[in-house]
Scaffold this active site. Structure first.
Site, PDB file in Angstrom:
ATOM      1  N   LYS A  61       0.848  -1.200   0.000  1.00 31.96           N
ATOM      2  CA  LYS A  61       0.000   0.000   0.000  1.00 31.96           C
ATOM      3  C   LYS A  61       0.880   1.246   0.000  1.00 31.96           C
ATOM      4  O   LYS A  61       1.481   1.601   1.001  1.00 31.96           O
ATOM      5  CB  LYS A  61      -0.945   0.042   1.204  1.00 31.96           C
ATOM      6  N   GLU A  81       9.957   0.773  10.627  1.00 37.79           N
ATOM      7  CA  GLU A  81      11.019   1.785  10.470  1.00 37.79           C
ATOM      8  C   GLU A  81      10.311   3.122  10.631  1.00 37.79           C
ATOM      9  O   GLU A  81       9.486   3.508   9.804  1.00 37.79           O
ATOM     10  CB  GLU A  81      11.691   1.630   9.114  1.00 37.79           C
ATOM     11  N   CYS A  83      13.455  10.450   7.620  1.00 46.35           N
ATOM     12  CA  CYS A  83      13.336  10.010   9.014  1.00 46.35           C
ATOM     13  C   CYS A  83      14.676  10.133   9.736  1.00 46.35           C
ATOM     14  O   CYS A  83      14.718  10.243  10.951  1.00 46.35           O
ATOM     15  CB  CYS A  83      12.787   8.595   9.077  1.00 46.35           C
ATOM     16  N   GLU A 143       9.571  15.407  15.973  1.00 46.72           N
ATOM     17  CA  GLU A 143      10.073  15.282  14.603  1.00 46.72           C
ATOM     18  C   GLU A 143       9.312  16.266  13.704  1.00 46.72           C
ATOM     19  O   GLU A 143       8.087  16.217  13.622  1.00 46.72           O
ATOM     20  CB  GLU A 143       9.856  13.858  14.097  1.00 46.72           C
TER      21      GLU A 143
HETATM   22  P1  ADP Z   1       3.204  10.747   7.623  1.00 45.83           P
HETATM   23  O1  ADP Z   1       2.710  11.121   8.991  1.00 45.83           O
HETATM   24  O2  ADP Z   1       4.615  11.064   7.408  1.00 45.83           O
HETATM   25  O3  ADP Z   1       2.268  11.137   6.517  1.00 45.83           O
HETATM   26  P2  ADP Z   1       2.200   8.190   8.022  1.00 45.83           P
HETATM   27  O4  ADP Z   1       2.844   7.369   9.058  1.00 45.83           O
HETATM   28  O5  ADP Z   1       0.891   8.849   8.324  1.00 45.83           O
HETATM   29  O6  ADP Z   1       3.258   9.209   7.556  1.00 45.83           O
HETATM   30  O7  ADP Z   1       1.989   7.383   6.690  1.00 45.83           O
HETATM   31  C1  ADP Z   1       2.829   6.351   6.245  1.00 45.83           C
HETATM   32  C2  ADP Z   1       1.981   5.284   5.603  1.00 45.83           C
HETATM   33  O8  ADP Z   1       1.088   4.777   6.591  1.00 45.83           O
HETATM   34  C3  ADP Z   1       1.092   5.769   4.452  1.00 45.83           C
HETATM   35  O9  ADP Z   1       1.042   4.751   3.454  1.00 45.83           O
HETATM   36  C4  ADP Z   1      -0.261   5.917   5.112  1.00 45.83           C
HETATM   37  O10 ADP Z   1      -1.334   5.767   4.214  1.00 45.83           O
HETATM   38  C5  ADP Z   1      -0.236   4.771   6.098  1.00 45.83           C
HETATM   39  N1  ADP Z   1      -1.159   4.927   7.232  1.00 45.83           N
HETATM   40  C6  ADP Z   1      -1.578   6.069   7.820  1.00 45.83           C
HETATM   41  N2  ADP Z   1      -2.439   5.798   8.819  1.00 45.83           N
HETATM   42  C7  ADP Z   1      -2.557   4.448   8.884  1.00 45.83           C
HETATM   43  C8  ADP Z   1      -3.294   3.547   9.713  1.00 45.83           C
HETATM   44  N3  ADP Z   1      -4.086   3.977  10.678  1.00 45.83           N
HETATM   45  N4  ADP Z   1      -3.153   2.219   9.492  1.00 45.83           N
HETATM   46  C9  ADP Z   1      -2.329   1.761   8.516  1.00 45.83           C
HETATM   47  N5  ADP Z   1      -1.640   2.560   7.696  1.00 45.83           N
HETATM   48  C10 ADP Z   1      -1.736   3.885   7.867  1.00 45.83           C
END
Ligand code: ADP
Length: 502
Positions: A199, A274, A308, A405
């Site tokens: 995804k 990570e 990161c 961060e």
């Molecule tokens: P950022 O905060 O840097 O945008 P995220 O950690 O939110 O990074 O996003 C990293 C990945 O995790 C993306 O592919 C996002 O769609 C996915 N993601 C965000 N929220 C969830 C969740 N609740 N469960 C699973 N995947 C998620």
């Protein structure tokens, strides 16, 4: 649909790729989301919509997991020899290199990063990762074990371990290095014989979808790699919680990493994470400032600070503090900020409006708590999500800009008196532990500090060095397990002990 005002138009292949409504890759076919929904993808340099992509959800994740399960258990994939599997992975690396220019422009258009960086780093490093991992396919081994257990008189044992692919893997990746992170995730999974539901981040789904086309072109059997674009809270959450997944691999924020872990608890899926960082970058007074100053600037400003492992807390020894800060600030002011597709651009926009607001919010919070900006610090008006490269001084250890961060081009410069326990304590005073760096000519000091920093990587007189053969992972809330290298082969395989009485 037009490629709206990227100022510079991308290559024709990129234009035609984004023009077409992009679908999900499930079981070797490009399909619409079950709901029929799509979502728009923006060019962060302009805020305008450049593509529409299928919005996968729970139902699509379920279809993809079932396809991945079938591909794992039957069909051509499990029947391939390790060598045949390795050759497919290698071929994928070759195809990436053959399409390097197109992929670099697509990545730049979607993510905002300078095309020169995508061309020199993201895309070739992704190819290199597949080439490196291809070699591991034929080197997955167990071992033989001599037993001493007194089972019955005269009985001897033949005992050994096997390493088998862990199974169907859900991989959730972020938007900061969309293509390279897809490679980091897919490489070890494919080399070990797993099947995957990937995804991509909703902000940057395009290069992973183009990679899907290359995966089909390379000849991977149907269902081995499935790609479901969609939102984190829906598609991502459904993937993390799906009972048909054996392992979840996630790269992203620590906050979401914790949700992934919670989702995995029910059926005790294997998880590798990570996550975020707040990395200390330490310049000692004997450092070669000709390399330390540009190095410190690049440690934070590379990829717009959306790394990161960004060197976001710059510790500088008191006697050279003003000189280093001035040098880093001068560099910050000279960085050419613009659309990623402009070949002269050195720093592109933040990936999205929400990321732009988040970074600007941190700068405002730092300034309102008493920090001073010696470079940047102001909002840029106009289209696109551009943030000025910013250097903050006069911070205190409790400020949000020091503790949290930011994930943007904002560095906090902090003076220290001596290389002593206080410095080590301050450098380690964070919930994260991803990366760190030391700049000095004194190898004893460098290696002694390397042993004391609680971080998964310590760079000495360099920063942001990534290689398929160099382990990368985190201490503390920066995650579990190391990526690349042999360890990533281990986390995509399951050990089994076999014990035979002779
Ligand atoms: P950022 O905060 O840097 O945008 P995220 O950690 O939110 O990074 O996003 C990293 C990945 O995790 C993306 O592919 C996002 O769609 C996915 N993601 C965000 N929220 C969830 C969740 N609740 N469960 C699973 N995947 C998620």
């Amino acid at each position: 649909m037009s490629i709206a005002a990227a100022e510079i138009l991308p290559d024709k292949r990129v234009t035609s790729f984004v023009k077409e409504r992009r679908k999900l890759l499930i079981d070797g076919k490009w399909v619409d989301a079950a709901s029929g929904k799509t979502f728009p993808v923006q060019n962060p340099a302009t805020g305008e919509v450049i593509a529409h992509v299928a919005e996968g959800d729970r139902q699509d994740i379920d279809r993809a997991v079932k396809a991945a399960r079938r591909a794992f258990e039957s069909g051509a994939w499990p029947r391939l020899t390790p060598s045949e599997r390795g050759r497919l992975v290698w071929k994928l690396g070759d195809l990436i290199l053959e399409n390097l220019e197109e992929l670099a422009e697509l990545e730049s258009l979607d993510n905002g990063k300078p095309v020169t960086v995508a061309r020199a780093a993201d895309v070739p490093l992704a190819a290199d990762l597949f080439h490196y991992m291809a070699g591991w396919a034929t080197k997955i081994e167990g071992n033989t074990i001599q037993l001493s257990v007194p089972y019955a008189p005269g009985v001897k044992f033949h005992a050994y371990t096997l390493r088998e692919p862990v199974g169907v893997v859900g991989q959730i990746i972020p938007w900061n290095f969309p293509f390279l992170m897809a490679a980091w995730k897919l490489g070890p999974a494919l080399a070990t014989g797993c099947t995957v539901v990937l995804k991509p981040a909703e902000e940057t789904p395009l290069s992973a979808l183009r990679l899907g086309e290359l995966i089909l072109e390379a000849g991977f059997p149907d269902g081995v790699v499935n790609i479901v674009t969609g939102f984190g809270e829906t598609a991502g959450a459904a993937l993390a919680a799906h009972p048909g997944i054996d392992k979840v691999a996630f790269t992203g924020s620590t906050e979401v990493g914790k949700l992934i872990l919670q989702a995995a608890v029910n059926d005790l899926k294997k998880v590798s994470l990570e996550l975020g960082g707040k990395s200390p970058n330490i310049v000692l007074r004997d450092a070669n400032l000709d390399i330390a100053i540009p190095g410190a600037a690049s440690a934070i400003f590379f990829n717009h600070g959306q790394c990161c492992c960004a060197g976001s807390r710059l510790f500088v020894q008191q006697s050279i503090f003003d000189k280093v800060v001035e040098g880093v600030a001068d560099r910050a002011k000279q960085i050419k900020v613009g659309p990623g597709l402009d070949p002269d651009t050195e720093m592109g926009p933040m990936v999205s409006e929400s990321q732009f607001n988040r970074v600007c919010g941190y700068i405002e919070s730092g300034l309102s708590e008493g920090a001073k900006a010696v470079a940047g610090g102001r909002k840029r008006d106009g289209k696109g999500y551009f943030v000025e490269p910013t250097v903050l001084v006069d911070t205190t250890p409790d400020m949000k800009v020091i503790r949290e961060e930011i994930f943007g081009p904002v560095v906090t410069a902090i003076p220290f008196k001596e290389l002593d326990d206080d410095l080590v304590r301050a450098a380690n005073d964070t919930v994260y532990g991803l990366a760190s760096a030391v700049w000095t000519k004194d190898i004893s000091k460098a290696h002694s500090l390397a042993g004391k920093l609680k971080a998964g990587t310590v760079w000495i007189n360099c920063y942001n060095i990534f290689d398929a053969a160099l382990p990368f992972g985190g201490y503390k809330q920066s995650g579990f397990f190391f990526f690349n290298v042999k360890e990533s082969i281990e986390i995509y395989t399951q050990k089994k002990s076999v014990c035979a009485a002779l």
